[in-house]
Design an enzyme around this catalytic site. Structure first.
Site, PDB file in Angstrom:
ATOM      1  N   GLY A 124       0.800  -1.216   0.000  1.00  0.00           N
ATOM      2  CA  GLY A 124       0.000   0.000   0.000  1.00  0.00           C
ATOM      3  C   GLY A 124       0.833   1.265   0.000  1.00  0.00           C
ATOM      4  O   GLY A 124       1.910   1.294   0.605  1.00  0.00           O
ATOM      5  N   PRO A 125       0.376   2.326  -0.686  1.00  0.00           N
ATOM      6  CA  PRO A 125      -0.876   2.419  -1.455  1.00  0.00           C
ATOM      7  C   PRO A 125      -0.768   1.973  -2.910  1.00  0.00           C
ATOM      8  O   PRO A 125      -1.717   2.110  -3.661  1.00  0.00           O
ATOM      9  CB  PRO A 125      -1.198   3.910  -1.379  1.00  0.00           C
ATOM     10  CG  PRO A 125       0.143   4.563  -1.342  1.00  0.00           C
ATOM     11  CD  PRO A 125       1.033   3.636  -0.544  1.00  0.00           C
ATOM     12  N   ASP A 166      -1.572 -10.118   6.185  1.00  0.00           N
ATOM     13  CA  ASP A 166      -0.352  -9.706   6.869  1.00  0.00           C
ATOM     14  C   ASP A 166       0.838 -10.402   6.220  1.00  0.00           C
ATOM     15  O   ASP A 166       0.862 -11.633   6.101  1.00  0.00           O
ATOM     16  CB  ASP A 166      -0.446 -10.076   8.353  1.00  0.00           C
ATOM     17  CG  ASP A 166       0.661  -9.454   9.193  1.00  0.00           C
ATOM     18  OD1 ASP A 166       1.797  -9.327   8.689  1.00  0.00           O
ATOM     19  OD2 ASP A 166       0.396  -9.097  10.356  1.00  0.00           O
ATOM     20  N   CYS A 192      11.673   4.552   3.802  1.00  0.00           N
ATOM     21  CA  CYS A 192      11.757   5.989   3.539  1.00  0.00           C
ATOM     22  C   CYS A 192      12.197   6.683   4.822  1.00  0.00           C
ATOM     23  O   CYS A 192      11.506   7.540   5.371  1.00  0.00           O
ATOM     24  CB  CYS A 192      10.412   6.526   3.054  1.00  0.00           C
ATOM     25  SG  CYS A 192      10.519   8.245   2.497  1.00  0.00           S
ATOM     26  N   ASP A 226       8.978  -2.989   1.346  1.00  0.00           N
ATOM     27  CA  ASP A 226       8.934  -1.529   1.535  1.00  0.00           C
ATOM     28  C   ASP A 226       8.298  -1.296   2.899  1.00  0.00           C
ATOM     29  O   ASP A 226       7.108  -1.015   3.007  1.00  0.00           O
ATOM     30  CB  ASP A 226       8.127  -0.892   0.406  1.00  0.00           C
ATOM     31  CG  ASP A 226       8.133   0.626   0.468  1.00  0.00           C
ATOM     32  OD1 ASP A 226       8.970   1.180   1.199  1.00  0.00           O
ATOM     33  OD2 ASP A 226       7.296   1.239  -0.200  1.00  0.00           O
ATOM     34  N   LYS A 251       4.829   1.473  -5.858  1.00  0.00           N
ATOM     35  CA  LYS A 251       5.880   0.545  -6.290  1.00  0.00           C
ATOM     36  C   LYS A 251       5.282  -0.687  -6.949  1.00  0.00           C
ATOM     37  O   LYS A 251       5.864  -1.244  -7.884  1.00  0.00           O
ATOM     38  CB  LYS A 251       6.759   0.173  -5.095  1.00  0.00           C
ATOM     39  CG  LYS A 251       7.567   1.345  -4.536  1.00  0.00           C
ATOM     40  CD  LYS A 251       8.479   0.905  -3.418  1.00  0.00           C
ATOM     41  CE  LYS A 251       9.262   2.088  -2.848  1.00  0.00           C
ATOM     42  NZ  LYS A 251       8.390   3.040  -2.134  1.00  0.00           N
TER      43      LYS A 251
END
Length: 504
Positions: free
Chosen positions: A319-320, A366, A440, A387, A323
């Protein structure tokens, strides 16, 4: 994990210039007697949001957005676009409201220190609606070329609407703020740069001290480079598009939208302004909004050399969907299929929307259930992206309120989740397959510490792959490897971290 572009209506280039051009707002009645006050006599109870003003609508919309962030824990990039639409603001007016909102949120820490000194009291003792109005006024005085008299009078009008009885106080405080420029204020109230360099940088560039310390550590203690990063964090961020492989060419897309091809990613297009969500290329699925750094780390996984089969790809925290959209387009060109996993039902729907028409299967589950979920078997996938959820310290320029919300106490649960997800990713990967771990955030606990600990605890052998050759040739400042840290001040991207591992 990438978020929506910050600017709902892109401000003209040059933040200060747009505020200067909005001097016209003051001529439209910001400081006229009876201007905002004619609408201030409504309901003054409850949260005391101002009634819709007769004049100076951009400042009132900015106030409403800032107040929503502080009062309701809202996110500016989510509430401001709707407020602009409801108010009918476009063009320069929308740009001015946007600049005031994001500029005030970015500089809140320094503005509060200055307002506290000017008021002779801690800002926590100022009534919240008045405090937010004063922040907007101080931002105009210290960071724009709006004339001082216009900034003061319009803010006093705003205070009259939201905090009856505080107009005299607001006038006095703002006049004191106007007595110095921002550099003089920093010289007056900031800690000494020699004896407390972190404290000085934190106040001078409006970041919490713990974040400044984390940035400095990630940059090897180089305070000069840390300063450049903090400055960049306070700039209006660019909007980048990703031209989806097989659906759009970056050079042609740049011509179509009036932008420019990216410096590094072969899919990046830099936009000069406007509302990217309204572009036909975006609405038709030929492109999506995505920071160039996010494109680079996703593409690194796709281009990494791989022996053996290459048909099953996995995005474990999708999400979202930015990538997943890029990986899905690349997979389509190579006859591969992508499984995109997202634990949040709402975000899983966003991934489905973002990957429509691509060979992508979205699982609302999950990612840590690898092996227990038959849809996520162990040792099955050839390329896996993790990510991971993180503090987002690498994207503070896009989400300015996050720097004041995040706390060091957020790190332990996040790093535990990161380790669990990366361990699951390694188990999901076939022997010889590749895993890209991305955050990030440049915080070393979320980057080097997490990836090293997860690889050690995963229960399967894994070796680091040098990630530097997986990025475009000629990219500067990639360090000594094997992992890579991108930076706003070095690369013009969010501060994305990338580590690539090959399962033994």
């Amino acid at each position: 994990m990438t978020g929506p572009a910050e600017w709902p209506r892109q401000a003209p280039a040059g933040g200060r210039g747009s505020a200067d051009r909005r001097g016209g707002a003051d001529r439209r009645g910001a400081g006229r007697p009876g201007g905002a006050d004619r609408r201030a006599g409504g309901d003054r109870r409850g949260d005391r949001r101002p009634a819709r003003p007769v004049a100076d609508l951009p400042r009132h919309v900015a106030y409403e957005a800032v107040a929503a962030v502080h009062r309701d824990d809202a996110y500016a990039n989510l509430v401001l676009p709707a407020m602009l639409r409801d108010a009918g603001l476009t063009g320069r007016d929308a740009a001015f409201a946007t600049e005031l909102t994001y500029g005030t949120l970015r500089h809140t820490g320094t503005l509060d220190a200055i307002l506290g000194d000017a008021a002779g009291r801690d800002v926590a003792r100022i009534d919240p609606p008045v405090r937010d109005a004063l922040r907007l006024g101080a931002y105009q005085l210290l960071h724009t070329r709006v004339p001082a008299h216009a900034a003061v009078s319009s803010t006093v009008d705003l205070v009259r609407a939201v905090g009856p009885g505080a107009t005299g106080f607001a006038n006095a405080v703002l006049r004191e703020v106007a007595s110095r420029d921002v550099d003089a204020w920093v010289a007056k109230i900031a800690p000494d740069a020699e004896t407390d360099p972190i404290g000085h940088l934190a106040l001078a560039y409006s970041h919490p001290q713990w974040i400044v310390r984390a940035f400095a550590e990630a940059l090897g203690g180089d305070l000069g480079e840390t300063t450049r990063l903090l400055i960049e964090d306070n700039e209006r961020p660019p909007v980048h598009l990703c031209a989806r492989p097989g659906r759009a060419d970056a050079v042609e897309l740049a011509d179509e939208v009036g932008g420019a091809p990216g410096a590094f990613s072969p899919y990046a297009v830099y936009l000069a302004g406007g509302a990217p969500g309204d572009l036909s290329a975006v609405t038709e699925g030929r492109a999506h909004v995505q920071d160039e750094g996010s494109q680079l780390v996703a593409n690194a996984l796709a281009v990494a050399p791989l022996d053996g089969p290459d048909a099953h790809w996995l995005d474990l925290c999708a999400g979202p969907g930015g990538k997943s959209g890029l990986l899905g387009a690349l997979a389509a060109q190579r006859g591969a299929e992508l499984t995109a996993v997202e634990v949040s039902e709402h975000r899983a729907r966003l991934v489905t929307q973002a990957t429509r028409g691509l060979p992508v299967t979205v699982l609302n589950t999950d990612g840590r259930t690898v092996g227990a979920d038959p849809q996520l078997p162990e040792g099955h996938f050839d390329r896996v992206l993790v990510d991971a959820p993180c503090t987002g310290l690498g994207a503070l320029r896009r989400r300015p309120e996050s720097r004041w919300r995040r706390q060091p106490s957020d790190l332990p649960p996040l790093t535990r989740l990161q380790r669990e997800l990366l361990s699951a990713a390694l188990r999901a990967t076939r022997p010889g397959g590749l895993v890209a771990y991305v955050t990030c955030s440049p915080h070393t606990v979320e980057t080097h510490v997490t990836v090293t600990e997860a690889a050690r605890r995963a229960g399967v052998p894994a070796d680091f792959v040098d990630a530097r050759p997986l990025l475009p040739a000629g990219m500067p400042g990639l360090g000594d490897g094997p992992s890579v840290q991108l930076w706003p001040h070095r690369h013009g991207t969010d501060a994305m971290f990338l580590a690539v591992l090959r399962r033994g």
